[in-house]
Structures are given as C-alpha cells and as structure tokens.
Write an enzyme that holds these catalytic residues in place. Structure first.
Site, PDB file in Angstrom:
ATOM      1  N   HIS B  62       9.231 -23.905 -21.304  1.00 24.08           N
ATOM      2  CA  HIS B  62       7.867 -24.426 -21.220  1.00 24.08           C
ATOM      3  C   HIS B  62       6.990 -23.852 -22.335  1.00 24.08           C
ATOM      4  O   HIS B  62       6.360 -22.818 -22.193  1.00 24.08           O
ATOM      5  CB  HIS B  62       7.289 -24.039 -19.855  1.00 24.08           C
ATOM      6  CG  HIS B  62       6.101 -24.855 -19.475  1.00 24.08           C
ATOM      7  ND1 HIS B  62       5.904 -25.324 -18.215  1.00 24.08           N
ATOM      8  CD2 HIS B  62       5.032 -25.298 -20.198  1.00 24.08           C
ATOM      9  CE1 HIS B  62       4.779 -26.010 -18.161  1.00 24.08           C
ATOM     10  NE2 HIS B  62       4.236 -26.011 -19.357  1.00 24.08           N
ATOM     11  N   HIS B  64       4.095 -24.901 -25.476  1.00 26.92           N
ATOM     12  CA  HIS B  64       3.209 -25.881 -26.124  1.00 26.92           C
ATOM     13  C   HIS B  64       3.103 -25.509 -27.597  1.00 26.92           C
ATOM     14  O   HIS B  64       2.563 -24.462 -27.937  1.00 26.92           O
ATOM     15  CB  HIS B  64       1.824 -25.872 -25.461  1.00 26.92           C
ATOM     16  CG  HIS B  64       1.849 -26.314 -24.035  1.00 26.92           C
ATOM     17  ND1 HIS B  64       1.762 -27.632 -23.658  1.00 26.92           N
ATOM     18  CD2 HIS B  64       1.987 -25.610 -22.879  1.00 26.92           C
ATOM     19  CE1 HIS B  64       1.822 -27.735 -22.336  1.00 26.92           C
ATOM     20  NE2 HIS B  64       1.961 -26.513 -21.839  1.00 26.92           N
ATOM     21  N   LEU B  65       3.650 -26.380 -28.453  1.00 18.23           N
ATOM     22  CA  LEU B  65       3.654 -26.061 -29.887  1.00 18.23           C
ATOM     23  C   LEU B  65       2.509 -26.749 -30.634  1.00 18.23           C
ATOM     24  O   LEU B  65       2.262 -26.458 -31.791  1.00 18.23           O
ATOM     25  CB  LEU B  65       4.996 -26.443 -30.506  1.00 18.23           C
ATOM     26  CG  LEU B  65       6.187 -25.588 -30.027  1.00 18.23           C
ATOM     27  CD1 LEU B  65       7.485 -26.077 -30.646  1.00 18.23           C
ATOM     28  CD2 LEU B  65       5.972 -24.117 -30.358  1.00 18.23           C
ATOM     29  N   ASN B  96       2.531 -32.856 -24.600  1.00 18.90           N
ATOM     30  CA  ASN B  96       1.096 -33.164 -24.634  1.00 18.90           C
ATOM     31  C   ASN B  96       0.472 -32.832 -25.982  1.00 18.90           C
ATOM     32  O   ASN B  96      -0.515 -32.122 -26.086  1.00 18.90           O
ATOM     33  CB  ASN B  96       0.348 -32.451 -23.502  1.00 18.90           C
ATOM     34  CG  ASN B  96       0.405 -30.949 -23.598  1.00 18.90           C
ATOM     35  OD1 ASN B  96       1.307 -30.396 -24.215  1.00 18.90           O
ATOM     36  ND2 ASN B  96      -0.558 -30.284 -22.993  1.00 18.90           N
ATOM     37  N   ASP B 154       3.374 -32.898 -18.317  1.00 17.96           N
ATOM     38  CA  ASP B 154       2.785 -31.582 -18.111  1.00 17.96           C
ATOM     39  C   ASP B 154       1.327 -31.538 -18.551  1.00 17.96           C
ATOM     40  O   ASP B 154       0.953 -32.130 -19.553  1.00 17.96           O
ATOM     41  CB  ASP B 154       3.556 -30.515 -18.884  1.00 17.96           C
ATOM     42  CG  ASP B 154       3.004 -29.136 -18.597  1.00 17.96           C
ATOM     43  OD1 ASP B 154       3.030 -28.741 -17.427  1.00 17.96           O
ATOM     44  OD2 ASP B 154       2.509 -28.475 -19.533  1.00 17.96           O
ATOM     45  N   HIS B 181       4.296 -30.966 -13.373  1.00 20.96           N
ATOM     46  CA  HIS B 181       3.147 -30.073 -13.248  1.00 20.96           C
ATOM     47  C   HIS B 181       2.489 -30.461 -11.919  1.00 20.96           C
ATOM     48  O   HIS B 181       1.918 -31.540 -11.812  1.00 20.96           O
ATOM     49  CB  HIS B 181       2.216 -30.332 -14.445  1.00 20.96           C
ATOM     50  CG  HIS B 181       0.832 -29.777 -14.328  1.00 20.96           C
ATOM     51  ND1 HIS B 181       0.356 -28.819 -15.205  1.00 20.96           N
ATOM     52  CD2 HIS B 181      -0.187 -30.022 -13.469  1.00 20.96           C
ATOM     53  CE1 HIS B 181      -0.897 -28.514 -14.876  1.00 20.96           C
ATOM     54  NE2 HIS B 181      -1.258 -29.232 -13.833  1.00 20.96           N
ATOM     55  N   ASN B 280      -3.950 -22.850 -16.189  1.00 19.15           N
ATOM     56  CA  ASN B 280      -3.679 -23.764 -15.095  1.00 19.15           C
ATOM     57  C   ASN B 280      -2.170 -23.952 -14.936  1.00 19.15           C
ATOM     58  O   ASN B 280      -1.533 -24.411 -15.878  1.00 19.15           O
ATOM     59  CB  ASN B 280      -4.349 -25.121 -15.390  1.00 19.15           C
ATOM     60  CG  ASN B 280      -4.292 -26.064 -14.201  1.00 19.15           C
ATOM     61  OD1 ASN B 280      -4.017 -25.638 -13.082  1.00 19.15           O
ATOM     62  ND2 ASN B 280      -4.527 -27.335 -14.437  1.00 19.15           N
ATOM     63  N   ASP B 307       4.929 -20.986 -20.491  1.00 18.61           N
ATOM     64  CA  ASP B 307       3.757 -21.865 -20.541  1.00 18.61           C
ATOM     65  C   ASP B 307       2.827 -21.425 -21.679  1.00 18.61           C
ATOM     66  O   ASP B 307       1.607 -21.444 -21.546  1.00 18.61           O
ATOM     67  CB  ASP B 307       3.012 -21.902 -19.194  1.00 18.61           C
ATOM     68  CG  ASP B 307       2.031 -23.083 -19.122  1.00 18.61           C
ATOM     69  OD1 ASP B 307       2.010 -23.911 -20.049  1.00 18.61           O
ATOM     70  OD2 ASP B 307       1.284 -23.164 -18.129  1.00 18.61           O
ATOM     71  N   HIS B 311      -4.689 -21.599 -27.929  1.00 14.27           N
ATOM     72  CA  HIS B 311      -6.000 -22.205 -28.178  1.00 14.27           C
ATOM     73  C   HIS B 311      -6.730 -21.355 -29.206  1.00 14.27           C
ATOM     74  O   HIS B 311      -6.574 -20.138 -29.239  1.00 14.27           O
ATOM     75  CB  HIS B 311      -6.835 -22.249 -26.889  1.00 14.27           C
ATOM     76  CG  HIS B 311      -6.326 -23.232 -25.884  1.00 14.27           C
ATOM     77  ND1 HIS B 311      -6.322 -24.591 -26.098  1.00 14.27           N
ATOM     78  CD2 HIS B 311      -5.792 -23.045 -24.658  1.00 14.27           C
ATOM     79  CE1 HIS B 311      -5.811 -25.206 -25.046  1.00 14.27           C
ATOM     80  NE2 HIS B 311      -5.474 -24.289 -24.153  1.00 14.27           N
TER      81      HIS B 311
END
Lengths: 347, 440
Positions: B62, B64-65, B96, B154, B181, B280, B307, B311
């Site tokens: 899990h 996020h790239l 996403n 997700d 999710h 989240n 996860d 940011h």
C-alpha cells in the site's frame, strides 16, 4: 518563554483561581469615570478574528484599550484554505509586526495551538471551533463566584448542543476542576454520553437524557446557543420541537433551586433555547456575564503580557514555565496598576 | 553477475528456514541457499552480513507514489528511493493518481517510470471503477495485461454494495485481488479523527470506528457471495479485524493489512493538533490498538503495509480540519515493526518476515516473490534487529516530510535492500557497525 491561554483543560485549579482573583481587581476599573489605566501602555494586542463576533471581539478590544494597549483588529471571514494563505503564513506575517499578544478566534479547533507554535507573542484563544473558549468559562466562573461566593459543591446544569459547543467544553473543564457537580443534557444527537469523560479534578460530570433531570436542584443553569444550521444536518427535526422539548422556560426552571441563576453565552435565540421571560427574569445574569467579560479579558491580557505570575497552558511548555505558572503572584495587580504606570521596563 | 550474501542469519518461512546460511544469487535469481562455508563461488561479489538477518525482499502492499499528476509530493523515482531505503524491495502503487490508474495507458506509464528509476519493483494497482467514481467498472483485464497486480478504489472505497459485488465477480474471473478502503462515508460524516474521548475533548469532528467496521463486514459477506479474493486495506478497528477473523474461519480468501502508525500511536497523539497525526483511517483509541496487536499475534493480520501518503509541507500547514489525510511511512515501517512488535514481544522475527514478505506476495499473487527458494527473484531485505538509530525526516529520500515519527529513536532497522540481485541500498551506519563487529 511562551505564555499562552489556549484552553482551560491545561490549567490547574490554582491557575484558574489566579485569573479569577486578578479579574476581580480589574472589575473596578470599568466602574470608574475615566476607564483607563496604563498597565499595558506600549504593548500591542492583535485581535485576529476568522469568525464573525461582536461581543467577544469588542470585549477584548475594551480589555486592551482600558489598559492603554494599542489594539489592532483584523477580521477575516475566510479560513486559510479559501484565502490561499496558510495559517502558518498568516502567523508569520503578524509576528513580523512584533505584537505582544495575539487574540485569535477561528472556526477550526486547534488553530490557536498551531499559531502559538510559531509565534513569540502570547496567544489567547478566543474560541476555536468546537474546542475551547477559555475566557468565556472564566467570565462565567467569575459571575457564579460573585453571586454564589464559591464554585465548589455547586450543582450546575448545562443545556443544549454540547457536541459543537466550545463554551460547554471549557465550562465542563473549569467547573469540575473547581469541584462543581455538573449535569448536562440535550437532544441525543447533540449530547453524547462520552461527554462525561471531560471531567477534571475534584468535581463530577454526568450526562442526563432529559433536560428536567439535569435541572433538578441546580444552583446554576447555563443555556447553550443552538446553531440553526444544525437542523439541516439532521441533528434535530425542527426549531419548534427543540424549543418545546429542550428549551429553558419557567416551568422547567422551577426544577432548579429557588435561588438558581441563569446564564447564556450569547447571542440568544429567544424563544428557542431560552424563553424571553427567563432571559429577562430576575434570576438571569446574562448582562453581568458581559460586564465580567471585560474584567476577565483585562486580567488575561495583563497576566499574559507579563504582569503578576506567568500562566502557561502551552501543551509543549517547558517544565520551568509550568513551575512558574503555579507560583504565587509576587506583584499584586492593584499595585501594578498604580506603581507600574510609570514603569516602562519590558517584562 | 553473482552475489554471495554470507555469514548472515537467513529467515524464509516458505522453506522453514531460520538458520545461519549463505545466499547465492546469479543473474537476478536466487541460485542456492548454502550452509556456511559450503562453497566460495569464484568471481562473486561478497556481501558480509555478519550479525544481520537476511530475508526475502519486503513488499509494501500500500504505497501512494503520486505520479502521474502530483509530482510535487512524490515521484515514482523518489518513492522508490524511499522504499529501498526503508527495506522494501517492492511497492504496490495505489491508483489514486491524476489521472487515476483506471486504464492500461496509465499502468504502462507507471511501469515504464519504475523501470527507469531502477530501484524498487513497482507493481501498479488499478482502479476498480472508472475515475474511482464508483459508477462503471474500469478495464481490469486490459490493465492486468499492462501489469496491475490488484484493483482498488483506495481513498474513496466503493459506496455501492451492488457495484462492489459486480467488481468482485469480475475480478474473480481475472484472478485479481480486490483491495478495499473500508469507510462508510455517511457514518464517517466528515470526521477528521477517530470519534471518541479525544475527538470530543479536542472539539474535532470524529469518524466512528463503525464507519470502517460496517464496510468491512459488508466486504466479507460479499467475498462469500462472490468467491473473490478480497483484501482489506489499512484495517484499524477491532470490529473489522473480527470480521476478517470470522471470514478466515469460514475458509474465505479474505486478507488484511495494518499500517505501522495504527499500532505505534493512539488518537491521543492528535492532542497538539499536529497535522502529521491526521490520516485516514485515523489513529484509534487504545482498545483498537490492542485489537491490532492481537491480530498480528494470532495471524488474523496478513501484512504490515505503510499507506505511505506523501503531502507537501504547505498542504500540511493548514488547520487540522483542512489539512489533507496521510503520512509518509516507507522509511519507518520496518523499524517500527522491529521496535514495537519484535522487541516488544508481540511477534517473532519469522512472523515479521511473513508480514512484510511471504504474505504480501501471496495476497497479490506475486509469482517468485516473498521467498528465497532457488529460482525466485533475487529480492532481499537485510535487517539489523539491534541497530539503534534516530529517524531524521529532513534526510528522508521521499519528497515529502509529513511523518509523525520525526526524531523517534528505533531499536532495529532495515540496513540493505537487494532488488533483482543488485544491492540498491546499503545503510552507512550499518557498515560502520558491522565493521566494529568484525573487529571484535
């Protein structure tokens, strides 16, 4: 050293009492013909309001001006998101102007804490989202103490929208810290059972299902403002039903003690959370609250600017600041108001 | 190209191995597991793993790239660099992005960027529905041909149970796992942290545990109806774990992962309104953390996944209400697990390897991964369970710094990562430490 007033929860009972005692001495100034002392001469107070407010902003403004501070009001109806400037940038810009105190009201909980982390100026929370409104709780306590002589052992009912109320949170912390027995009630959607977990110190806090049960034998009744938009988010069916089932009227008030006092943080929705005959009745102290608001905020500004004992409620405050916070005032505010008039030594 | 990892302690649950062994790698594949001193192959590069644990390459299910579309937060190259620095040989890239990975063109782009970065293996995960909007199925078959290993919406979830049913039925035909999710938005009601004592105290809007639990229960029931392979992402609640436990007892192919921040922190960490504690699902109360630890102990939890959600600092500088959800995790996950799970006595090293490698490979059906059998891909994670070190977020390989673990000191670390037989990361402190050890 960072000295802020971010919430009641972080204060000790002694620190609360010190604010109240100091506020008592400031009350008299507002009764003078010339309502001005030089206690904060040369100091700059910025009132930074991200929410519309008349009462609180004016109260802080008066509190600063009556002590000869330079008071700047900044109103912004938008949060940093819509404005495109982060709260951090706002804080840094204000900091660059060198204020001594920043009073902040913000719709997001925790905004004052974020501000305090980057500002050298003392930060006063004038209400942050649904979190705390410490000066409101202090002025409420001052009002109760004046009428009842004490807080400890009093039965206090708090009625209405507890879930969204910063006034309810600050009062729950303050009153239980000082040993009151607090009972709260409101619609099931707005009075979560977990509210009882906010109890601090010696007092007690219970959540009643029925307003009547919370009112039984109360010495003090606090009514919370209902936000009309809560109806649209399905927290209750209608304002009419709210008034009938949860509003404070004379019949319900009869369950409280005969000498019970009634309070409301304002602005009131007459005929909804409080009936006009209660609001305007002999037991209502709603206008005393406003008067005491100025005295309490004078005390808060004065103490945070370095007068008397330092008070810290910054969560990350160093240990020596905490130790300082409970130290007794070496200097009586009364003395400061006269002797300090010519004292230009910065704290 | 030959690489000999020698003098290490080799743990591979797929072979029941937990002993001092040498690992010989040839041409990107495992050539042999050898008893110490059994052979000294000529011309091999030698990696001295004295005092270290050698395990099949860790796989993050899990990640996020952010590329394509939000390269200011992370790129495939920067994310892959952070992954190998944290001990992950492989990461599964969530769809996403902007545009969403809901078609083979985006999938191919991700595969191509990862090949150019040449660090971690990047396995794209495709969207369940077009644009992850929950209305029409995405082209799962075409994306599968382009390289996806699973599907998920997700970050949003699939609100309609009817749509989720169709997605599971369709994915079953392709033997693709459906990762969900779990969050019922009507119950979460815009909450920014866990609903409980702390949300009430802090005046922040709370999302109840039930928002996750009810969707988890729905997905387990749908797994039974459809026979699909269902994987629940970042499970954080007692109720969701109970649903998974029951599903497993019934013999369903339901798996789940937990994130390190959910076992290392409670919702009390939000008390200073640090937006790096906002993610989240949110940090939960002690009761739920205990349930996660129990699930890690008893086998209900299949995997630890980061996860990792980078940011930009400017976004996290907003009010708690408005700051985006998510924390980075690639460089701290393994250390947190060694420190908070192994050294705390929750799980042993063998189970840790299952959670980070064996099981993730099984969950997403990654052939030849999660094992050091002869012929497997030569992906290796080397651990120093005793190394004490302090994480400095400012030195992170990620483009973002939004971690709640900045300045934390850990007992245990991933110290080297091998991908396809190439040592793509080796920790400087570890070299210093092993040098000290070899002198002694």
């Amino acid at each position: 050293m960072q000295r802020n007033l971010l919430g009641i929860r972080e204060l000790s009972a002694g620190e609360v009492a010190h604010f109240l005692d100091t506020a008592e001495t400031f009350r008299e100034i507002s009764e003078r013909e010339i309502k001005k002392v030089p206690a904060l001469r040369g100091r700059t107070v910025i009132n930074l309001f991200f929410e519309p407010s008349t009462r609180t902003r004016t109260s802080f403004e008066n509190a600063g001006k009556r002590q000869s501070a330079d008071v700047v009001n900044i109103s912004s109806s938008s949060s940093s998101v819509t404005k495109g400037e982060t709260l951090l940038d706002t804080a840094r810009n204000l900091e660059a102007m060198g204020p001594d105190l920043i009073v902040i009201r913000h719709p997001s909980a925790g905004a004052p804490h974020q501000l305090a982390r980057v500002c050298r100026a003392a930060v006063v929370n004038a209400g942050d989202g649904a979190h705390e409104h410490p000066t409101q709780a202090l002025l409420d306590a001052l009002t109760i103490r004046q009428r009842k002589g004490r807080i400890e052992g009093l039965r206090v009912a708090i009625l209405g929208d507890l879930l969204h109320s910063r006034v309810a949170r600050s009062n729950a912390h303050l009153l239980t810290k000082l040993g009151a027995e607090v009972a709260v009630a409101g619609p099931g959607t707005l009075a979560p059972r977990e509210f009882a977990g906010l109890v601090e110190g010696e007092g007690s806090l219970r959540v009643e299902r029925r307003v009547e049960d919370a009112l039984e034998g109360a010495d003090v009744v606090m009514v919370l403002r209902i936000q009309r938009e809560r109806q649209e988010s399905a927290f209750f069916p209608s304002l009419r039903e709210y008034a009938v089932h949860y509003g404070l009227n004379l019949a319900r008030l009869a369950r409280a003690k005969d000498d019970a006092i009634v309070m409301h943080p304002g602005p009131m929705n007459r005929g909804i959370e409080i009936a006009s005959d209660v609001a305007d009745g002999a037991r209502s102290l709603i206008l005393d609250q406003v008067t005491n608001g100025v005295a309490v905020r004078m005390a808060v500004l004065y103490l945070l600017a370095g007068g008397g004992a330092a008070v810290s409620s910054s969560p990350g405050a160093p240990a020596d600041a905490k130790a300082d916070a409970v130290a007794p005032a070496e200097e009586k505010p009364e003395a400061a108001l006269t002797a300090r008039a010519t004292d230009s030594t910065p704290a | 190209m030959r690489l000999l990892i020698t003098n290490g302690y080799l743990i591979d649950p797929t072979q029941g191995l937990n002993a001092g062994r040498d690992l010989l790698i040839e041409d990107g594949r495992v050539a042999a597991v050898l008893k110490r001193g059994e052979s000294q192959p000529e011309g091999a590069q030698v990696f001295d793993a004295t005092g270290l644990v050698v395990a099949p390459g860790f796989i993050d299910l899990h990640t996020h790239l952010r590329e394509p579309g939000q390269e200011y937060k992370e790129t495939i190259a920067s994310g892959a660099a952070a992954a190998v620095a944290g001990g992950f040989a492989s990461v599964c890239a969530m769809p996403n992005t902007d545009p969403v990975n809901d078609n083979p063109a985006v999938t191919s782009f991700i595969v191509e960027q990862a090949a150019q970065a040449r660090l971690a293996n990047v396995f794209p995960v495709g969207a369940i529905t077009k644009g992850s909007k929950g209305a029409e199925l995405a082209e799962m078959g075409e994306m599968r041909r382009a390289g996806i290993v699973a599907v998920t919406d997700d970050g949003r979830g699939v609100p309609s149970a009817g749509m989720m049913r169709r997605a599971m039925e369709y994915a079953r035909g392709l033997d693709l796992a459906v990762m969900d999710h779990c969050e019922d938005r009507s119950l979460a009601a815009g909450g920014v942290m866990h609903e409980g004592e702390w949300s009430l105290r802090l005046g922040l809007r709370g999302a109840p545990a039930l928002a996750e639990e009810s969707d988890a229960a729905r997905d387990c029931a749908l797994a039974e109806l459809t026979g699909a392979r269902v994987h629940l992402a970042h499970v954080s609640t007692r109720g969701a774990l109970e649903a998974v436990r029951r599903a497993k007892e019934r013999g369903l192919f339901v798996t789940c992962e937990v994130a390190p921040h959910h076992f290392a922190l409670t919702d009390e960490a939000v008390k200073d309104y640090d937006t790096n504690t906002k993610m989240n699902p949110p940090l939960r109360s002690r009761e739920h953390v205990e349930a996660i630890l129990e699930g890690l102990r008893d086998g209900t939890v299949d995997a630890v996944a980061t996860d990792h959600a980078p940011h930009h600092a400017d976004e996290k500088a907003l009010e708690f209400d408005h700051a985006p959800f998510g924390v980075t995790g690639l460089e701290t996950a393994v250390a947190l697990a060694l420190d908070r799970l192994v050294h705390a006595g929750v799980v042993g090293l063998e189970r840790l390897v299952e959670l980070f490698s064996t099981n993730p490979a099984r969950v997403f059906n990654l052939e030849g991964r999660g094992t050091l059998r002869a012929g497997a891909h030569a992906d290796v994670t080397v651990l120093d369970p005793e190394l004490r070190w302090t994480f400095d977020a400012s030195r992170s390989k990620s483009k973002s710094r939004n971690t709640p673990f900045d300045g934390w000191t850990f007992h245990g670390a991933a110290v080297a990562t091998v991908v396809a037989g190439r040592v793509v990361y080796r920790r400087a402190e570890a070299e210093a430490q092993s040098a000290v050890r070899s002198k002694n």
